[in-house]
Design an enzyme around this catalytic site. Structure first.
Site, PDB file in Angstrom:
ATOM      1  N   LYS A 232       0.859  -1.183   0.011  1.00  0.00           N
ATOM      2  CA  LYS A 232       0.134  -0.083   0.135  1.00  0.00           C
ATOM      3  C   LYS A 232       0.707   1.180   0.096  1.00  0.00           C
ATOM      4  O   LYS A 232       1.481   1.515   1.204  1.00  0.00           O
ATOM      5  CB  LYS A 232      -0.940  -0.089   1.185  1.00  0.00           C
ATOM      6  CG  LYS A 232      -1.445   1.248   1.561  1.00  0.00           C
ATOM      7  CD  LYS A 232      -2.645   1.755   0.636  1.00  0.00           C
ATOM      8  CE  LYS A 232      -3.244   3.054   1.017  1.00  0.00           C
ATOM      9  NZ  LYS A 232      -2.401   4.227   1.422  1.00  0.00           N
TER      10      LYS A 232
ATOM     11  N   GLY B 252       3.935   2.787  11.516  1.00  0.00           N
ATOM     12  CA  GLY B 252       3.427   3.843  11.457  1.00  0.00           C
ATOM     13  C   GLY B 252       2.979   4.221  12.809  1.00  0.00           C
ATOM     14  O   GLY B 252       3.357   4.039  13.818  1.00  0.00           O
ATOM     15  N   SER B 253       1.654   5.017  12.921  1.00  0.00           N
ATOM     16  CA  SER B 253       1.036   5.454  14.119  1.00  0.00           C
ATOM     17  C   SER B 253       0.210   4.348  15.056  1.00  0.00           C
ATOM     18  O   SER B 253      -0.270   3.156  14.489  1.00  0.00           O
ATOM     19  CB  SER B 253       0.188   6.435  13.809  1.00  0.00           C
ATOM     20  OG  SER B 253      -1.110   6.084  13.365  1.00  0.00           O
TER      21      SER B 253
ATOM     22  N   ARG C 269      -2.536   4.556  16.000  1.00  0.00           N
ATOM     23  CA  ARG C 269      -3.987   4.479  15.465  1.00  0.00           C
ATOM     24  C   ARG C 269      -4.351   3.546  14.440  1.00  0.00           C
ATOM     25  O   ARG C 269      -5.067   2.817  14.142  1.00  0.00           O
ATOM     26  CB  ARG C 269      -4.591   6.022  15.349  1.00  0.00           C
ATOM     27  CG  ARG C 269      -6.119   6.176  15.110  1.00  0.00           C
ATOM     28  CD  ARG C 269      -6.513   7.318  14.700  1.00  0.00           C
ATOM     29  NE  ARG C 269      -6.307   8.027  15.795  1.00  0.00           N
ATOM     30  CZ  ARG C 269      -7.014   9.453  16.035  1.00  0.00           C
ATOM     31  NH1 ARG C 269      -7.618   9.967  14.859  1.00  0.00           N
ATOM     32  NH2 ARG C 269      -6.825  10.031  17.151  1.00  0.00           N
ATOM     33  N   GLY C 270      -3.220   3.840  13.440  1.00  0.00           N
ATOM     34  CA  GLY C 270      -3.301   3.343  12.206  1.00  0.00           C
ATOM     35  C   GLY C 270      -2.926   1.746  12.413  1.00  0.00           C
ATOM     36  O   GLY C 270      -3.671   0.761  11.787  1.00  0.00           O
ATOM     37  N   GLY C 271      -1.836   1.290  13.153  1.00  0.00           N
ATOM     38  CA  GLY C 271      -1.528  -0.064  13.404  1.00  0.00           C
ATOM     39  C   GLY C 271      -2.617  -0.715  13.952  1.00  0.00           C
ATOM     40  O   GLY C 271      -3.092  -1.776  13.648  1.00  0.00           O
TER      41      GLY C 271
ATOM     42  N   GLU D 251       4.481  -2.031  13.780  1.00  0.00           N
ATOM     43  CA  GLU D 251       5.281  -1.021  14.581  1.00  0.00           C
ATOM     44  C   GLU D 251       4.904   0.170  14.815  1.00  0.00           C
ATOM     45  O   GLU D 251       4.959   0.940  13.931  1.00  0.00           O
ATOM     46  CB  GLU D 251       6.927  -1.298  13.937  1.00  0.00           C
ATOM     47  CG  GLU D 251       7.787  -1.033  14.769  1.00  0.00           C
ATOM     48  CD  GLU D 251       8.054   0.620  14.728  1.00  0.00           C
ATOM     49  OE1 GLU D 251       7.440   1.419  15.610  1.00  0.00           O
ATOM     50  OE2 GLU D 251       9.002   0.848  13.758  1.00  0.00           O
TER      51      GLU D 251
ATOM     52  N   CYS E 177      11.090   6.483  14.807  1.00  0.00           N
ATOM     53  CA  CYS E 177      10.382   5.487  15.826  1.00  0.00           C
ATOM     54  C   CYS E 177      10.967   5.424  17.077  1.00  0.00           C
ATOM     55  O   CYS E 177      10.363   5.085  18.119  1.00  0.00           O
ATOM     56  CB  CYS E 177      10.149   4.390  15.210  1.00  0.00           C
ATOM     57  SG  CYS E 177       9.320   4.280  13.704  1.00  0.00           S
TER      58      CYS E 177
ATOM     59  N   GLU F  29       3.718   9.292  23.323  1.00  0.00           N
ATOM     60  CA  GLU F  29       4.560   9.880  22.196  1.00  0.00           C
ATOM     61  C   GLU F  29       3.792  10.841  21.721  1.00  0.00           C
ATOM     62  O   GLU F  29       2.580  11.084  21.355  1.00  0.00           O
ATOM     63  CB  GLU F  29       4.751   8.678  21.020  1.00  0.00           C
ATOM     64  CG  GLU F  29       5.580   9.221  20.054  1.00  0.00           C
ATOM     65  CD  GLU F  29       6.083   7.986  18.765  1.00  0.00           C
ATOM     66  OE1 GLU F  29       5.279   7.050  18.992  1.00  0.00           O
ATOM     67  OE2 GLU F  29       6.943   8.129  18.352  1.00  0.00           O
TER      68      GLU F  29
END
Lengths: 495, 495
Positions: free
Chosen positions: B185, B242-243, B245-247, B266, B303, B388
Site C-alpha cells: 500500500k 506507523g502510528s 491509531r493506524g496499526g 510497529e 520511531c 509519544e
C-alpha cells in the site's frame, strides 16, 4: 491422595466459593465423589497476581534450575503411582494401558524439555558488531539478541489426554521451560486427575526452590473462570487444546483486551488421508485394517484422528474392507456425555446429507464406528462433510480422476496433518498434491498414520486456521517453547 | 522516470478509478505535480489475486533465486540515481544527505537478506527419528521440520523513512526473502517515491524470472484501500510501520476476519533514557549535546526517538545544558502538514499539564525542539506525559531517589527501546532497573542512543504492546524473516 476439590493458589489449597461441581464417570454415567469448588473471581485474580510476582524471580532462574524443576515434576507424577492411573482411567473411560502409556509420554516430555533447556543454548543467542557504537576500549559495541520469557501464561487442557495435554502437558511444560509461570484452568471432565497432578507440580516446585506462584490451578465448570483468566492484564499468553468453539472464544477475548496477547489454541481438524493408486494396488486389506485402527484409536478421540480420506472411486475393495473392519470394531465409551451426544448427533446429521452412502450400520446413541462415502462434487457442495465430528468415524471422498482429487485438496482449509499413502512413483506423479497439502497443514505424513504424535525436537503439532489460531507455532515438541518467548537485544553492554 | 500515478498490478501500470490525489511538498506546502489514482476495489482484488497465483511458484523458488531477485532490486534502486534522491527529499523534506544514507541502508538491507537466504540454512531444519514409524528398509522414519512461507503479505510503509521503511523496506524485503509475494500500500505522503521504487522492484522481478504477481502496489489517500487489502482472504499476514491509531486499526480488522491473520504493526514509542548518577558525574555537557542531537535527529521523526528521559532531580547541570542545546537547535520542516500540526498541538497540550517546567521557548505552529520537566509523582499521575508526541521533543522525569526512579520504570508500558547511561558501577547498583526494562522493551542500550537502528543479524526493532502488536517479532534485521513463515514437518518421506 486425599482430594480436596480446592484451588491451588500460590502453594496453598484454598476454597472461598460456595458453588461446587462433580467430575463424571463415563463408564457408568455417575458423578465422582469429590465436590470441586468453582474458583471465585478473587481467587482467579490471586492466582494470577502470584504468577506475576513469581515471574520476577522465575524468569531469571537458570536453565539448569528449571530443568531440575521439570524433572522433579516427572518424579512426583510417577510417585502418584497406580492412584493416578486409576483416577484418570475412571474420569476418562480410557483403558489403564493407554493411561499408563500417556503417563510415560508425559514424563518423557518433561525430561525432554529439561534436557533441551539445561545448557541455555535454546535462547538462540545471535551476536552482531555495531558500526555506530564503540566500547570504551575502541572495539565495536556488540548487539546480542536472545529469547526471553513472555510472562505468566494461562493454560487450558484437553479432555482427551487427561495427562499429556492437561495439567503437566505440553503447554504447561513448554511455558515453565521458557521461564513463564503458569495458571492452569483445571478441566471439569477430569478434575480429580487435575488436582493430583497439580499438587505434584506444587510439591516439585517446593523441592527445587521455585517460587510458590510459579504454578497455580483454578477449577470451574463454567466459562466464567477461563474468561476471567484470559482477560487478566497480567496474563501474557494463552495455551489451549480443545474444541474450535472453545479456542476461538478465548482468542476473541484475548485480541480484544486493552493489551492483546497471543493465543495458541489447538482446535483439532479432520486430518485428510489421501490413498493414491499405487498404495491401493497391493496391500488393500492391511491398509484398511491399519486405517480402521487409526480411526477408532482411543474411541476416535484424537486431535489427529483421520476423519476424512480421499481415494479413487474405483477403490471399492478398499472401501468395502474398511466398512467391514469398522463394523467389526467394538463400541467404546467416550470421554463425557456431551462428547458422546455430539458424536451421535453429528453422525446422524451427516447421514441425512444427500448423495452419500453409509456402508456401516448405525443405531445412534453410542460411539459406534462409522464410515460415510461420497463423491468429490458432493463433498465440495456440502462443506460440513469435511468438518470434524469428534469420534470414531471417517468420511471417504471418492475421486473420479487425479484432477478431481487435486481440486478437492485445493479447497481444504487448515488441518493439523495430512497423509499420503502411495508408492514413490505415486509421489512423483502427485507432486502437485504434496505442494498443495504443504500449504494446508502443520505435518505431512507419508505412508504412516496421523494418530500417535511423537514428542521430539522436530514435531509440529499445529497448522493453519481453523486447526489452530496461530500457525506459526507447535504445541508439541521442543520448539513449542518459542510460543512463550520473545526476542530482546542488548546493545553495548559489558560482557 | 516519467511518473504515471497508476497502480502497479501483476507487472502492469493500471488505473481504472477516477478519484485522484496529489503528494505534498513540505518545504513549501504545495501539492506535487503527478495525480495519483486511488485504487478501486477491483484493482485491490486483482493485485491480491495476482499475489495468490504467484505464491504457488514463488514459494518454491530457491534461496539463491530469491537472493538474485533481492540483489537486482538493489541494483535497480541505485539505477534510479539522483532522480530518486531528489524525489524522496522533495516529498519528505529530509535533507539529501539523509536520503542518500537511507538509500544506502535500503540497498545494504536487500543485500544482507540476499546473503542470509542464499544457502537455504535460514529455514531452521530440524530432524528427529521416529519411534513408531519405520521406512521400508527398516530404518526409523524421519520427521523433518522447516520454516515455509505463509502466503501473500500486505505491507504498509512509514512516512518517516520513505526508502528504508517503505516500498523496498524491511517488511517487503523480509516477506520476499521468505517466499511471500507482497502487495504494497503506497504511502500517500510520498507516492512519487513509491512509484519509482515499485517500478524498480517490478523490473528486477522481470530480470530474474520472478512471477509478475510477486510484487504489486496500490495507491490510496483513503483508509478504504488498506482496509480492503487487510481483509482480503488471500492475504496471510500484514506488515506495518506507523502510528498507533493506524496499526491498531489494521490489527483489529485482521483479528476479526473469518480467518484471523498475524499483524506486525510497529507503532513507535517514547524510548525512555535513564541517566544514572555516574554518567552525569563527569561529561555532562557532552552527554546533553549527544542527547539533544538524538532528540532532534531527522526533526525527531524516528520511531526510536527518545521522547522521555529519567534523571536525578539534582542533575540541574544536565537539564540546563540540555535546554540550552535544544533551544539552539534549528527548527526543521516535518514530513507532512498533519504531523506538523499534531506535534504543535501535542506540545501545546503537554505545556498545560500542572507541575511541569518548560525551560525551552515555545511559540507553537512549528517543529521547534522542546524540553519539558516534571517529577516522578506528576508523571505517574499524568500518563500522557509518557506518551509519544512524534517530533523533536523530550520529557524529563526527575527522580528524588533510586526508589522513585525504579517505581517509574516499573509502570512503563511496552517500548521499542530503553537506554541506560551509566558507569559499570551504576550498572551493578541498578541491576533491578536492567531487569525491569528488559521486560518492557525489544532493545536495551547501554551508553548509546536509541536512534540509528542498524540492520544486522541480531537487531530487534520491536517490543511489547503498545510499541508493536506482536512482541514476538522484529521488523529490522534478518530474523524479521520469521514473521512471514511457519513451521511444517514432513514425516516418513524418502530423502
Amino acid at each position: 491422595m486425599q482430594l480436596t476439590g480446592k484451588q491451588l493458589i500460590n502453594g496453598e489449597l484454598v476454597a472461598e466459593g460456595t458453588t461446587t461441581f462433580h467430575g463424571y464417570t463415563p463408564h457408568n454415567g455417575k458423578p465422582t465423589a469429590t465436590a470441586f469448588y468453582e474458583a471465585t473471581d478473587a481467587e482467579i485474580d490471586r492466582a494470577v497476581a502470584a504468577a506475576d510476582r513469581a515471574f520476577w524471580t522465575y524468569r531469571k532462574t537458570t536453565g539448569a534450575a528449571r530443568a531440575a524443576f521439570l524433572e522433579a515434576i516427572a518424579t512426583e507424577i510417577l510417585a502418584l503411582g497406580i492412584d493416578l492411573i486409576d483416577t484418570a482411567a475412571q474420569e476418562s473411560a480410557l483403558p489403564t494401558a493407554r493411561i499408563e502409556g500417556e503417563r510415560g509420554r508425559t514424563v518423557n516430555q518433561l525430561r525432554l524439555f529439561a534436557d533441551f533447556i539445561r545448557d541455555g543454548s535454546w535462547v538462540r543467542e545471535i551476536s552482531s558488531p555495531l558500526q555506530l557504537q564503540k566500547m570504551p576500549n575502541g572495539e565495536p559495541a556488540l548487539l546480542r539478541q536472545q529469547q526471553i520469557a513472555l510472562g505468566p501464561v494461562a493454560v487450558f487442557g484437553a479432555s482427551n489426554f487427561p495427562l499429556a495435554f492437561s495439567v503437566a502437558g505440553g503447554d504447561t511444560v513448554s511455558a515453565l521451560a521458557a521461564g513463564c509461570p503458569v495458571v492452569f484452568k483445571a478441566h471439569p471432565a477430569h478434575p480429580a486427575t487435575c488436582e493430583m497432578v497439580g499438587r505434584a507440580i506444587q510439591k516439585a516446585a517446593g523441592q527445587t526452590g521455585m517460587p510458590d506462584g510459579v504454578f497455580s490451578m483454578v477449577h470451574g465448570a463454567s466459562n466464567r473462570v477461563g474468561e476471567r483468566l484470559v482477560q487478566h492484564p497480567a496474563i501474557k499468553a494463552v495455551g489451549f487444546t480443545g474444541s474450535f468453539r472453545g479456542g476461538k472464544a478465548l482468542y476473541d477475548l484475548a485480541v480484544r483486551r486493552a493489551e492483546p496477547i497471543p493465543v495458541y489454541a489447538e482446535m483439532g481438524s479432520t486430518n485428510p488421508v489421501f490413498f493414491l493408486p499405487g498404495a491401493l494396488a497391493g496391500q488393500t486389506d492391511q491398509l484398511a485394517a491399519q486405517f480402521a485402527a487409526s480411526v477408532t484409536q482411543g474411541v476416535g478421540q484424537f486431535c489427529t484422528n483421520p476423519g476424512l480420506f480421499v481415494a479413487s472411486a474405483a477403490a471399492t475393495d478398499f472401501t468395502n474392507e474398511l466398512a467391514r473392519q469398522l463394523s467389526a470394531m467394538p463400541v467404546g465409551t467416550m470421554l463425557t456425555a456431551g462428547i458422546q451426544q455430539a458424536y451421535s448427533h453429528g453422525i446422524t446429521h451427516l447421514r441425512t446429507i444427500a448423495n452419500t452412502r453409509q456402508p456401516t450400520p448405525w443405531t445412534g446413541g453410542t460411539a459406534q464406528p462409522h464410515l460415510l462415502l461420497t463423491s468429490v462434487d458432493n463433498a465440495l457442495q456440502h462443506p460440513e462433510l469435511s468438518e470434524e465430528v469428534f469420534g470414531p468415524s471417517t468420511v471417504g471422498v471418492l475421486a473420479q480422476s487425479k484432477e478431481e482429487l487435486l481440486s478437492f485438496a485445493r479447497q481444504l482449509t487448515g488441518h493439523l496433518t495430512a497423509t499420503i499413502h502411495g508408492t514413490e512413483a505415486d509421489l512423483a506423479e502427485y507432486a502437485d498434491l504434496i505442494d498443495i497439502l504443504t500449504t494446508k497443514v502443520g505435518r505431512l505424513i507419508f505412508n504412516g498414520f496421523p494418530t500417535g504424535v511423537e514428542v521430539n525436537h522436530a514435531m509440529v503439532h499445529g497448522g493453519p486456521f481453523p486447526a489452530t489460531t496461530d500457525s506459526r507455532s507447535t504445541s508439541v515438541g521442543t520448539t513449542a517453547i518459542y510460543r512463550f518467548t520473545r526476542p530482546v537485544c542488548f546493545q553495548g553492554f559489558p560482557q
